[in-house]
Each structure stands twice: as structure tokens, then as C-alpha cells.
Design a protein around this motif. Structure first.
Motif, PDB file in Angstrom:
ATOM      1  N   ALA A 143      19.324  -1.871  44.507  1.00 18.05           N
ATOM      2  CA  ALA A 143      20.412  -0.922  44.769  1.00 18.05           C
ATOM      3  C   ALA A 143      20.537   0.087  43.635  1.00 18.05           C
ATOM      4  O   ALA A 143      20.599   1.300  43.870  1.00 18.05           O
ATOM      5  CB  ALA A 143      21.732  -1.665  44.968  1.00 18.05           C
ATOM      6  N   GLY A 144      20.592  -0.387  42.407  1.00 13.47           N
ATOM      7  CA  GLY A 144      20.762   0.504  41.267  1.00 13.47           C
ATOM      8  C   GLY A 144      19.596   1.450  41.071  1.00 13.47           C
ATOM      9  O   GLY A 144      19.785   2.670  40.931  1.00 13.47           O
ATOM     10  N   LEU A 145      18.384   0.906  41.079  1.00 13.03           N
ATOM     11  CA  LEU A 145      17.207   1.760  40.893  1.00 13.03           C
ATOM     12  C   LEU A 145      16.998   2.670  42.102  1.00 13.03           C
ATOM     13  O   LEU A 145      16.518   3.795  41.952  1.00 13.03           O
ATOM     14  CB  LEU A 145      15.967   0.919  40.614  1.00 13.03           C
ATOM     15  CG  LEU A 145      15.969   0.197  39.259  1.00 13.03           C
ATOM     16  CD1 LEU A 145      14.751  -0.722  39.138  1.00 13.03           C
ATOM     17  CD2 LEU A 145      16.027   1.182  38.106  1.00 13.03           C
ATOM     18  N   LEU A 186      13.040  -5.052  32.739  1.00 14.72           N
ATOM     19  CA  LEU A 186      12.765  -6.475  32.974  1.00 14.72           C
ATOM     20  C   LEU A 186      12.567  -7.279  31.689  1.00 14.72           C
ATOM     21  O   LEU A 186      13.145  -8.362  31.549  1.00 14.72           O
ATOM     22  CB  LEU A 186      11.586  -6.635  33.934  1.00 14.72           C
ATOM     23  CG  LEU A 186      11.887  -6.234  35.387  1.00 14.72           C
ATOM     24  CD1 LEU A 186      10.655  -6.437  36.259  1.00 14.72           C
ATOM     25  CD2 LEU A 186      13.085  -6.979  35.942  1.00 14.72           C
ATOM     26  N   PRO A 187      11.781  -6.795  30.722  1.00 16.17           N
ATOM     27  CA  PRO A 187      11.682  -7.569  29.470  1.00 16.17           C
ATOM     28  C   PRO A 187      13.013  -7.654  28.710  1.00 16.17           C
ATOM     29  O   PRO A 187      13.315  -8.682  28.106  1.00 16.17           O
ATOM     30  CB  PRO A 187      10.642  -6.814  28.641  1.00 16.17           C
ATOM     31  CG  PRO A 187       9.941  -5.917  29.580  1.00 16.17           C
ATOM     32  CD  PRO A 187      10.856  -5.683  30.737  1.00 16.17           C
ATOM     33  N   ILE A 214      23.505  -2.446  39.210  1.00 16.89           N
ATOM     34  CA  ILE A 214      22.582  -3.518  38.787  1.00 16.89           C
ATOM     35  C   ILE A 214      23.370  -4.722  38.246  1.00 16.89           C
ATOM     36  O   ILE A 214      22.997  -5.869  38.513  1.00 16.89           O
ATOM     37  CB  ILE A 214      21.585  -2.989  37.745  1.00 16.89           C
ATOM     38  CG1 ILE A 214      20.579  -2.048  38.426  1.00 16.89           C
ATOM     39  CG2 ILE A 214      20.854  -4.127  37.046  1.00 16.89           C
ATOM     40  CD1 ILE A 214      19.710  -1.248  37.460  1.00 16.89           C
ATOM     41  N   THR A 215      24.424  -4.465  37.523  1.00 15.40           N
ATOM     42  CA  THR A 215      25.153  -5.577  36.902  1.00 15.40           C
ATOM     43  C   THR A 215      26.273  -6.156  37.765  1.00 15.40           C
ATOM     44  O   THR A 215      26.830  -7.195  37.419  1.00 15.40           O
ATOM     45  CB  THR A 215      25.741  -5.142  35.528  1.00 15.40           C
ATOM     46  OG1 THR A 215      26.562  -3.989  35.704  1.00 15.40           O
ATOM     47  CG2 THR A 215      24.631  -4.833  34.545  1.00 15.40           C
ATOM     48  N   ASN A 216      26.581  -5.503  38.881  1.00 18.23           N
ATOM     49  CA  ASN A 216      27.683  -5.998  39.721  1.00 18.23           C
ATOM     50  C   ASN A 216      27.274  -6.446  41.113  1.00 18.23           C
ATOM     51  O   ASN A 216      28.095  -6.980  41.842  1.00 18.23           O
ATOM     52  CB  ASN A 216      28.771  -4.916  39.841  1.00 18.23           C
ATOM     53  CG  ASN A 216      29.620  -4.848  38.607  1.00 18.23           C
ATOM     54  OD1 ASN A 216      30.371  -5.769  38.321  1.00 18.23           O
ATOM     55  ND2 ASN A 216      29.482  -3.783  37.840  1.00 18.23           N
ATOM     56  N   SER A 249      20.476  -9.651  39.688  1.00 23.09           N
ATOM     57  CA  SER A 249      19.964  -9.988  41.016  1.00 23.09           C
ATOM     58  C   SER A 249      18.926  -8.961  41.464  1.00 23.09           C
ATOM     59  O   SER A 249      18.957  -7.797  41.044  1.00 23.09           O
ATOM     60  CB  SER A 249      21.109 -10.035  42.035  1.00 23.09           C
ATOM     61  OG  SER A 249      21.572  -8.733  42.323  1.00 23.09           O
ATOM     62  N   VAL A 250      18.044  -9.402  42.312  1.00 23.78           N
ATOM     63  CA  VAL A 250      17.042  -8.498  42.890  1.00 23.78           C
ATOM     64  C   VAL A 250      17.744  -7.416  43.712  1.00 23.78           C
ATOM     65  O   VAL A 250      17.380  -6.240  43.633  1.00 23.78           O
ATOM     66  CB  VAL A 250      16.021  -9.279  43.758  1.00 23.78           C
ATOM     67  CG1 VAL A 250      15.103  -8.334  44.506  1.00 23.78           C
ATOM     68  CG2 VAL A 250      15.217 -10.237  42.891  1.00 23.78           C
ATOM     69  N   ILE A 251      18.767  -7.803  44.458  1.00 28.09           N
ATOM     70  CA  ILE A 251      19.504  -6.829  45.275  1.00 28.09           C
ATOM     71  C   ILE A 251      20.174  -5.789  44.378  1.00 28.09           C
ATOM     72  O   ILE A 251      20.152  -4.597  44.685  1.00 28.09           O
ATOM     73  CB  ILE A 251      20.543  -7.530  46.181  1.00 28.09           C
ATOM     74  CG1 ILE A 251      19.828  -8.399  47.215  1.00 28.09           C
ATOM     75  CG2 ILE A 251      21.445  -6.526  46.859  1.00 28.09           C
ATOM     76  CD1 ILE A 251      20.742  -9.293  48.021  1.00 28.09           C
TER      77      ILE A 251
END
Length: 156
Positions: free
Chosen positions: A77-79, A60-61, A153-155, A71-73
Motif C-alpha cells: 500500500a505505502g510503496l 527491507l534491511p 507502511i507502519t499502520n 506487513s506485506v500489505i
């Protein structure tokens, strides 16, 4: 998604993985997570919870300071995928079975007394060494899923 965003997310996850797996994980979690039954399952779940929190605390930082648009989604999803796959592999017997299924049982045992050509000291006892095949396969499995997590996370 651009390549720079993906790279920043992957690097943050990679560093957080190393910190969470080696500094945050407790000795008890490490000792118990491969045990049969609920003792092992819960120890592994505690490890994965603290590991995932570490990843979020570091990611996050980085995202804020670099102005990454995540995005939060995508984060969930990624985590989430990373957490589930990490828990699965860290049950130990699961990764050992996968290694055996793909013909890597000998490599998995490398560096342990179970390996047919294990290192020994002058007294014929197992010698100290750095790492095992099991550890190498464990970490490379996690790195694969960090890549998938960064892509999600990036898509998403």
C-alpha cells in the motif's frame, strides 16, 4: 505503530528516494519522462520501477536490522501510493498545472529563462544556478507522499 517504527521507515524511504531519484535514475529516463505520449509515460514508468525497487532494497534491511514489524500489505500500500504519485508528478506537465492552479506558476518557473526575473550572466544569457522552483516543488511533493507512504507502511 509506534513513533520509532514510523521514524525509521520514513528515514529509510527519504534516503532511498534521494538515492533512487538522483543516482539510480538514468539520464535517458530523466530526459524522456516528461515527454508527451508513450515515450514519456514509459520512461517515467521505468524510473518509478527502479525508484520503488531502490526503496524496497533499502527499507527491507533497515526493517530486519531494527526488528521492525511491517506487513506485506502495508508495504504494498505505502510503496504503491508513493509510486503512483511519483509517476504523476514526474510527468512534469501535471505538476506544472498543479503549481499554476494553486498560484505558484512563478515559483515553478524560478531559476529558468521562463521566469520574469531569471538570473543572467554578463552577456544577458541565462546564468548557471543551483536548482529551480520546479525542482523544489517536485521534491517537496515527493516528500509529502513519502510521509503518507511511511504512515501506510507502519499502520496497515
Amino acid at each position: 505503530m509506534d513513533a520509532a517504527t514510523f521514524a525509521a521507515v520514513f528515514v529509510a524511504l527519504f534516503v532511498a528516494h534521494s538515492v533512487g531519484d538522483h543516482w539510480v535514475q538514468t539520464s535517458r529516463q530523466s530526459a524522456d519522462k516528461g515527454k508527451a505520449g508513450w515515450t514519456g509515460r514509459l520512461a517515467d514508468a521505468r524510473h518509478v520501477a527502479s525508484l520503488t525497487a531502490t526503496k524496497l532494497v533499502l527499507l527491507l534491511p533497515v526493517a530486519y536490522l531494527l526488528g521492525l514489524d511491517l506487513s506485506v500489505i502495508g508495504l504494498v500500500a505505502g510503496l504503491g501510493v508513493d509510486a503512483v504519485t511519483h509517476w504523476w508528478a514526474d510527468r512534469r506537465s501535471t505538476l506544472a498545472r498543479l503549481a499554476k492552479a494553486v498560484g505558484l506558476a512563478d515559483f515553478y518557473a524560478l531559476g529558468t529563462g521562463a521566469h520574469p526575473v531569471h538570473p543572467v550572466n554578463t552577456e544577458g544569457k541565462p546564468a548557471a544556478h543551483l536548482g529551480t522552483g520546479a525542482y523544489a516543488l517536485d521534491q517537496s511533493f515527493h516528500h509529502l507522499w513519502l510521509l503518507v507512504a511511511a504512515l501506510l507502511i507502519t499502520n496497515v
